[in-house]
Write an enzyme that holds these catalytic residues in place. Structure first.
Site, PDB file in Angstrom:
ATOM      1  N   HIS A  69      39.559  49.549  48.143  1.00  0.00           N
ATOM      2  CA  HIS A  69      39.797  49.347  46.713  1.00  0.00           C
ATOM      3  C   HIS A  69      39.214  50.441  45.831  1.00  0.00           C
ATOM      4  O   HIS A  69      39.219  50.292  44.602  1.00  0.00           O
ATOM      5  CB  HIS A  69      39.203  48.016  46.246  1.00  0.00           C
ATOM      6  CG  HIS A  69      39.890  46.815  46.799  1.00  0.00           C
ATOM      7  ND1 HIS A  69      40.923  46.173  46.152  1.00  0.00           N
ATOM      8  CD2 HIS A  69      39.703  46.139  47.946  1.00  0.00           C
ATOM      9  CE1 HIS A  69      41.316  45.144  46.873  1.00  0.00           C
ATOM     10  NE2 HIS A  69      40.595  45.105  47.969  1.00  0.00           N
ATOM     11  N   LYS A 129      38.358  45.131  30.245  1.00  0.00           N
ATOM     12  CA  LYS A 129      38.116  45.414  31.657  1.00  0.00           C
ATOM     13  C   LYS A 129      36.620  45.684  31.795  1.00  0.00           C
ATOM     14  O   LYS A 129      35.920  45.770  30.786  1.00  0.00           O
ATOM     15  CB  LYS A 129      38.909  46.643  32.104  1.00  0.00           C
ATOM     16  CG  LYS A 129      38.736  47.856  31.160  1.00  0.00           C
ATOM     17  CD  LYS A 129      39.543  49.063  31.595  1.00  0.00           C
ATOM     18  CE  LYS A 129      41.006  48.964  31.245  1.00  0.00           C
ATOM     19  NZ  LYS A 129      41.892  48.921  32.382  1.00  0.00           N
ATOM     20  N   ARG A 130      36.107  45.828  33.017  1.00  0.00           N
ATOM     21  CA  ARG A 130      34.695  46.170  33.158  1.00  0.00           C
ATOM     22  C   ARG A 130      34.398  47.489  32.454  1.00  0.00           C
ATOM     23  O   ARG A 130      35.288  48.335  32.314  1.00  0.00           O
ATOM     24  CB  ARG A 130      34.322  46.257  34.641  1.00  0.00           C
ATOM     25  CG  ARG A 130      34.066  44.921  35.271  1.00  0.00           C
ATOM     26  CD  ARG A 130      32.947  44.153  34.613  1.00  0.00           C
ATOM     27  NE  ARG A 130      31.658  44.692  34.973  1.00  0.00           N
ATOM     28  CZ  ARG A 130      30.793  44.101  35.785  1.00  0.00           C
ATOM     29  NH1 ARG A 130      31.070  42.909  36.304  1.00  0.00           N
ATOM     30  NH2 ARG A 130      29.640  44.663  36.078  1.00  0.00           N
ATOM     31  N   LYS A 147      48.895  42.482  33.768  1.00  0.00           N
ATOM     32  CA  LYS A 147      48.784  41.233  32.998  1.00  0.00           C
ATOM     33  C   LYS A 147      49.201  41.462  31.542  1.00  0.00           C
ATOM     34  O   LYS A 147      49.896  40.633  30.946  1.00  0.00           O
ATOM     35  CB  LYS A 147      47.351  40.698  33.069  1.00  0.00           C
ATOM     36  CG  LYS A 147      46.941  40.309  34.490  1.00  0.00           C
ATOM     37  CD  LYS A 147      45.431  40.165  34.655  1.00  0.00           C
ATOM     38  CE  LYS A 147      45.057  40.152  36.142  1.00  0.00           C
ATOM     39  NZ  LYS A 147      43.598  40.298  36.368  1.00  0.00           N
ATOM     40  N   THR A 190      44.765  45.944  37.480  1.00  0.00           N
ATOM     41  CA  THR A 190      45.630  44.766  37.508  1.00  0.00           C
ATOM     42  C   THR A 190      45.777  44.224  36.085  1.00  0.00           C
ATOM     43  O   THR A 190      46.775  43.593  35.766  1.00  0.00           O
ATOM     44  CB  THR A 190      45.054  43.669  38.423  1.00  0.00           C
ATOM     45  OG1 THR A 190      43.646  43.579  38.180  1.00  0.00           O
ATOM     46  CG2 THR A 190      45.290  43.992  39.879  1.00  0.00           C
ATOM     47  N   LYS A 212      36.634  54.473  33.283  1.00  0.00           N
ATOM     48  CA  LYS A 212      37.680  53.743  32.554  1.00  0.00           C
ATOM     49  C   LYS A 212      37.802  54.252  31.117  1.00  0.00           C
ATOM     50  O   LYS A 212      38.759  53.960  30.417  1.00  0.00           O
ATOM     51  CB  LYS A 212      37.403  52.241  32.578  1.00  0.00           C
ATOM     52  CG  LYS A 212      37.507  51.633  33.993  1.00  0.00           C
ATOM     53  CD  LYS A 212      37.174  50.147  33.976  1.00  0.00           C
ATOM     54  CE  LYS A 212      37.045  49.517  35.366  1.00  0.00           C
ATOM     55  NZ  LYS A 212      38.328  49.250  36.022  1.00  0.00           N
TER      56      LYS A 212
HETATM   57  C1  NBG Z   1      38.879  47.658  42.138  1.00  0.00           C
HETATM   58  C2  NBG Z   1      39.600  48.842  41.522  1.00  0.00           C
HETATM   59  C3  NBG Z   1      40.769  48.421  40.678  1.00  0.00           C
HETATM   60  C4  NBG Z   1      41.665  47.499  41.480  1.00  0.00           C
HETATM   61  C5  NBG Z   1      40.857  46.353  42.040  1.00  0.00           C
HETATM   62  C6  NBG Z   1      41.692  45.446  42.911  1.00  0.00           C
HETATM   63  C7  NBG Z   1      36.716  47.603  43.326  1.00  0.00           C
HETATM   64  C8  NBG Z   1      35.890  48.185  44.426  1.00  0.00           C
HETATM   65  N1  NBG Z   1      37.907  48.150  43.109  1.00  0.00           N
HETATM   66  O1  NBG Z   1      41.480  49.535  40.259  1.00  0.00           O
HETATM   67  O2  NBG Z   1      38.712  49.586  40.741  1.00  0.00           O
HETATM   68  O3  NBG Z   1      42.705  47.014  40.698  1.00  0.00           O
HETATM   69  O4  NBG Z   1      39.796  46.835  42.841  1.00  0.00           O
HETATM   70  O5  NBG Z   1      42.312  46.165  43.923  1.00  0.00           O
HETATM   71  O6  NBG Z   1      36.282  46.677  42.697  1.00  0.00           O
END
Ligand code: NBG
Length: 829
Positions: free
Chosen positions: A371, A562-563, A674, A670, A568
């Site tokens: 991820h 988002k976080r 949404k 994601t 980001k």
């Molecule tokens: C995160 C990514 C996102 C991705 C999500 C789900 C981790 C390690 N990765 O871009 O930063 O959408 O995983 O796949 O949290």
């Protein structure tokens, strides 16, 4: 071999499974009185919510029990989704939608003078994850059930999930998430489903009665895992899978010696130490912290889960040699990667299988999803730490590595540099175990989460592995469930869509394409705008209540939720806001369409720069919102505590979705999906799944800007000097000087100095390099917004073309490309 015959299914009384208004009403009263022991008069709102939840749960469990029965039959492969994080969001409304009884339930409650929406607000969500990764796991649980894929989610029942965020004096404050304080009606404790998990100690070699060489692990500590099950019902199907979360407890009387010697406190202390393992979620998103408790958590839930699968497998009367025929185990990132060694250990040490067989089974069972490419998120454990906690696993990892490196050397003779790069053990400096390498070696398939990310994975982080085993690598682009993120979050939009394309789109999201021609229908556009406006009004009300800022629902709602991470680039967004603000200060007559900038973002508590960025946002809000020169044309809102529950109010209300990460850094994203499903247009870089979203919706319906991943890499290779960008761009200079002057901080020139210095002298995420393009693109957004009809058209087309980003499509891809699960049995409309 024949499967055990099943006794006839018992039938649950209609009061617990009935779906009529009368059944639901009676069932609610029964639960309130008989389960909770409360009469309607004295019931608190929480009692009423709990009775409602139990009423819904009855209907869900009825299906859950049937699903478990089916698993015991000659079933297909069962998916075990191993994830250290799940973010299910509130269960109540989702279950009502999936059961198809929102309206009957609303009416049943109305007859008792109760309001469904108000009671639903009482639910506290399980915040057992940080962000996208945990939420993805929950979307996949929803889709697997909805597609009738038999599945178990395995994870950790953290007593405290992700912290609740409050804003105090402009700073983030973290508040403990006591989500279990009022009990949790959705989970079923299974005190009889337990596993023992060992830690520490040493290993002993021995020979068994057949003269075979064996190894025994003599642990220093043993901890008990207890299962807590939450039913996960699919949409309008009878399949109800299980999310099984493990809680750590002390093994009864493990330390009876201390107890017998009167050392009561030591015995109790052991209990506390054991329970610590599942106390709290690490609140870091994409940062590997290397803490021993984290490794304990990972091993604890992996060991419990694999032991549970082995137990179920044997219970079904199946041979362990065919374990992989029954189980497809997916590792959600490297957090559960120790499963590679643990499955080998269970098979070899505990069940006396030969190494070669155990290894073949392991490789055929496990799949690994990567991820992230961020170096700081790639997990590595020091050999010393891992060996101290899991001595047997370290031996197993060395043996796996020895055999693996033999294969590498046979394929690339003389290429010692390659062997060193690929080794599971990193020998440079303090020796560490590279978990991504362990996973890549021990799994049959490795996948990234968007096309660009999967490609970069094979070109960078796992390039050598790709050269060795090209067939191991596949892409599965992420998806999100339209049940949660449209039907539950945005009922008016769901109704409008259903009116026009009929039922069934929530199961087959490609049908949204039928909305395309309606983009040219003025009446439909008017209705579409009406739905958006009502969502914006609702969010404006929440903002007024929680933040105390009045915002105009007719303004452009520009949202980044988002976080908080430097990659980001929330700060890029702020630089744009400040450039607009300074323009308005200079020229109060400037023609800038009214915008409301909304941010939602938790920062890891120890992430200095992220917390400063939050402070910068709140400082900007203070300056802009109160400035008479602005005449309310710009508003800035930091919406606290962005979680699933709050997100459900945010996505429907967005006009513009900010997806502005440095290209190459966001694996997928994601939130981007949404927002678009709810009709927001995206301003974004060619990063993660943005690339594919743009391909689907059409470049004319997407605001693209910025360097590509390739250009970003080239710029860095050439030697990037952010200071030069600053010198060249007067607008940027003005904004950065303004921040540096202390004007946003009551004259304090130090508050944002670390931020400004970082941008000027290092700028690892190319904020300054993309500033001009971003501001230019935002000007195009403003222009487009002036034409409401054209904007609405684009908004409709965005939503209409999001079919590909349903998590149902992702799960179909996993079934075909990774799990070898046949979906033919699943009913398709
Ligand atoms: C995160 C990514 C996102 C991705 C999500 C789900 C981790 C390690 N990765 O871009 O930063 O959408 O995983 O796949 O949290």
């Amino acid at each position: 071999m024949t499967e055990p015959a099943l006794p006839a299914a018992p039938t649950v009384s209609s009061l617990r499974r009935g779906m009529t208004v009368a059944d639901l009403k009676q069932s609610f009263i029964d639960n309130l009185v008989c389960t909770l022991g409360r009469g309607p008069k004295l019931a608190t709102p929480h009692d009423l919510y709990a009775a409602l939840a139990l009423t819904v749960r009855d209907r869900v469990l009825d299906r859950g029990v049937q699903t478990v029965r089916e698993l015991a039959g000659p079933s297909a492969r069962i998916v075990a989704y191993l994830s250290a994080e799940f973010l299910p969001g509130p269960h109540l409304m989702n279950n009502l939608v999936n059961l198809g009884i929102v309206e009957p339930m609303r009416q049943a409650l109305a007859e008792l003078e109760l309001d469904l929406d108000r009671l639903a607000e009482e639910e506290e969500e399980p915040g057992l994850g940080n962000g996208g990764l945990g939420r993805l796991a929950s979307c996949y649980m929803d889709s697997m059930a909805s597609l009738d894929v038999p599945a178990l989610g395995y994870g950790i029942r953290y007593e405290f999930g992700i912290f609740d965020q409050a804003i105090k004096d402009g700073w983030q404050a973290e508040i403990t998430d006591k989500w279990l304080r009022n009990g949790n009606p959705w989970e079923i404790p299974r005190p009889e489903v337990t596993c023992e998990v060992m830690f520490g100690g040493h290993t002993e070699k021995w020979y068994d009665d057949h003269g075979r060489f064996r190894v025994r692990w003599v642990p220093r500590d043993v901890v008990k895992g207890v299962a807590y099950d939450t039913p996960i019902l699919g949409y309008r199907v009878c399949t109800c899978n299980t999310l099984r979360l493990w809680k750590a407890e002390a093994v009864e009387s493990f330390d009876f010696e201390a107890f017998n010697h009167g050392d009561y406190y030591r015995a109790v202390e052991d209990k506390m130490v054991s329970e610590n393992i599942t106390k709290v979620l690490y609140p870091n998103d994409e940062i590997a912290q290397g803490k021993i408790l984290r490794l304990q958590q990972q091993f604890f839930f992996v060991s419990c889960s694999l032991q549970d699968m082995v137990r179920l497998h044997l219970l079904l009367g199946r041979p362990l040699a065919r374990f992989h025929d029954t189980w497809a185990v997916q590792l959600n990132d490297t957090h559960p990667a120790i499963a590679v060694a643990e499955l080998v250990r269970l098979l070899v040490d505990e069940h006396a299988l030969p190494w070669a067989d155990a290894w073949a089974i392991t490789q055929q069972t496990l799949g690994y999803t990567n991820h992230t490419l961020l170096p700081e998120a790639l997990e590595k454990w020091s050999v010393e730490l891992l060996g101290g906690l899991l001595p047997r696993h370290l031996e197993i990892i060395y043996e796996i590595n020895r055999r693996f490196l033999e294969e590498v050397r046979a394929r690339f003779p003389g290429d010692e540099a390659r062997a060193g790069r690929m080794s599971i053990i990193d020998e440079a400096g303090e020796r560490t175990v590279r978990m991504a390498h362990l996973a890549a070696v021990g799994c049959h398939t490795v996948n990234g989460v968007a096309a660009l990310h999967s490609r970069l994975l094979t070109e960078t982080v796992l390039r050598d592995f790709f050269e060795l085993w090209p067939d191991k690598f596949v892409n599965v682009t992420n998806g999100v469930t339209p049940r949660r993120f449209v039907a539950v979050s945005n009922p008016p939009l769901a109704r409008l869509i259903t009116e026009r394309v009929g039922e069934g789109w929530l199961k087959d999201l490609a049908r949204l394409r039928r909305l395309e021609p309606l983009a040219d229908d003025p009446e439909f556009r008017r209705q579409w705008r009406g739905v958006k406006l009502s969502a914006k009004r609702a969010l404006a009300t929440l903002i007024a209540e929680r933040v105390g800022v009045a915002v105009d629902p007719s303004a452009l709602f520009d949202v980044q939720a988002k976080r908080l991470h430097e990659y980001k680039r929330q700060h890029l967004n702020v630089l744009h806001i400040l450039s607009l603000y300074l323009r308005l200060k200079r020229d109060p007559a400037a023609d800038i369409p009214p915008r409301v900038f909304v941010f939602g973002a938790k920062a890891a508590p120890g992430y200095f720069m992220a917390k400063r960025i939050i402070r910068l946002i709140t400082a900007t809000a203070e300056a802009v919102n109160g400035d008479a020169d602005v005449h309310g044309r710009l508003k800035v809102v930091f919406f606290p505590d962005f979680n699933v529950k709050n997100a459900q109010h945010v996505y429907p209300a967005a006009d513009l979705s900010e997806q502005i990460s440095t290209a190459g850094k966001e694996a997928s994203g994601t939130g981007n999906m949404k927002f678009a499903m709810n009709g927001a247009l995206t301003i974004g870089t060619l990063d993660g799944a943005n690339v594919e979203i743009r391909d689907e919706v059409g470049p004319e319906n997407f605001f693209l800007f910025g360097l590509t991943a390739g250009e970003a890499a080239e710029l860095r290779a050439r030697g990037y000097r952010p200071r030069d960008v600053y010198e060249r761009n007067a607008d940027l200079r003005e904004v950065l000087d303004y921040i540096g002057s202390g004007a946003l901080a009551r004259g304090d020139t130090q508050l944002f100095k670390p931020l400004v210095d970082n941008l000027l002298w290092s700028d690892p995420f190319l904020v300054l390099a993309d500033f001009e393009a971003y501001v230019g693109c935002q000007a195009k957004v403003s222009e487009a917004w002036r034409d409401a009809e054209a904007w609405t058209r684009m908004s409709i087309l965005n939503a209409a073309r999001m079919g590909r980003f349903s998590s149902d499509r992702s799960i179909r891809d996993y079934c075909a490309r990774v799990w070898n699960v046949d979906l033919a049995r699943a009913p398709q409309e």
